[in-house]
Design an enzyme around this catalytic site. Sequence first.
Site: not given
Length: 577
Positions: A30, A70-71, A73, A108
């Site tokens: 992402r 989890g970047e 978050r 996701r």
Amino acid sequence: MEKKGMQSVEEKNISMVALADIQPSGYNPRKHFDEASLAELADSIRQQGVLQPIGVRPIDESGKFEIVFGERRYRASLMAEMTVIPAVILNVSDEVAEEMAVTENLQRKDVTPIEEANAYQKLIESGRHDIQSLAVQFGKNETYIRTRLKFTALIPEIAELLEKDELTISVASEICRYGEDIQREVFDKHLKEGITYGSWRGMKATEVAKNIERDFTADLDRYNFDKTLCLSCPHNTNNMTLFCEGGCGNCAKRSCLAEMNTAFIVEKSVQALSAHPLLSLGYNPYYYDADAVHRLKELGYEVTEPSGRCYQYPELPEEPQSSDYETEDAFREAKLEYDQEVNDYMEECKELVRRNEEGEISLYAQIGQKDISMCYVEVPTQSSGSGQTAGQEQLSPIQKLEKQDKRNKEIAREKTIDDAKRRIFEVDVTEAKFGAEEDKMIYFFLLSSLRKEHFAIVGIENEDIRYLSDENKLNIIANLTPKAKAVIRRDYLIANFKSNAYGNNAVADLLLEFAQKHMPEALAEIKSSHDEVYEKRHQRIEEKKAVLQVQEQAKHETEHSESDTTEQQPQSQEAAA
């Protein structure tokens, strides 16, 4: 496939890690994070905290951690001004960390098609997955995975349109079938922002596909080279599974098409010359394959534009087939006509060969855009105003070839000289010793300034010679004597003094030094005569200056006296008061 080295999050204890000790990873597929969406997540974190821990791994012994997944978050927590975040600490290798990051992000819902494509590509490049295993792991069919992988071939401008939802996935799927050159033209002419006429934005995928095939591919049926390799080529539109209507299909890789066409023309031209030694190679100046002409010239063949009108060489008649006729009599009659046409063709060819051998015409294999064709040009006769004098003889075919060979040798030398002139500036000559041959070369150029009265000193005894030819110069530098060298160098200096000495420049100073050495008495006489004139003029100027100085002094004294008188008058008035 087996995920060796992967660790389940559920099997690990969750720790609270300081956000200040965490840094993002380059493994995350992402690349774009929507600010509005992050702000919403940050609000949720302020109220409820981080509900699902992120994954991190230690960085060496520094006490710092790198994000595995989890970047988003992590970013939202920073935005929410949190100090710690729940995290699962994973001890995994670089390869496993990358795979975990890619896998987690692919699950996701908001991942973009380009991010998805790059993620699949990374997983395949890791060697741990292939298309089949990716399809199983992510619950996609293989066609879906293959289509996404093709998005990695999109040029950045079109990929950005897909990222921003300004281009549909189906349209992007059609465009990514083609190479960078076609994609670039499609974008510049039809997808760039601001285009009004000819814009393809908003078109259906089927319309875009048809437009690309029509405007940016070439019909292979129009080319004459062997298309066996094209039948299985992925750039053949017949192999793109859309709009296949039989035939050879269209070529979507124009560089390959041009190369195959050029190679075909070159090979056919060489074969024609081998079969007919008296044949010349020509080209149609308005319609020809320039690369083929250039390649033939590099191979040593002379290719020229025919001088005069080209007449088409006769073509062999097409033999009739019995299946094309309804009756046997009709076929037999057509066969008789064909035999007569073949005889006429053979006679006409023999006559053209005779005329070519006698110099009446020139036979050409003329290079076109997709093939070569046979033609001939009439050779002008004396009466037709060719400019040929009565003493000139018609060249035989062998003499023509010898003349052509001589000119080819001249061309080779000319091109060698041109290339050497361009490349010689790249040579480092600072360390090489200056040799005797180079010294002679210097004298070759210095001889351009040699005066005629010194020709005899360098060995030119013929008084009728008024200037030195290149041949004369080469003979002189081959037999240089010390005296000749001195004369040549000094004549060169004198020539430069004559052209460049003036006023107070450096060349003028050098001229006076040279004259002082070689003609001191004459220089003294010259200098004396001019100095005498100068002294007289100098004396007159000094006399005028003396008169002016006396006048200036008198004027100054008068002004000073008047000034004193003016000052004394107020003082007298004050004393009287």
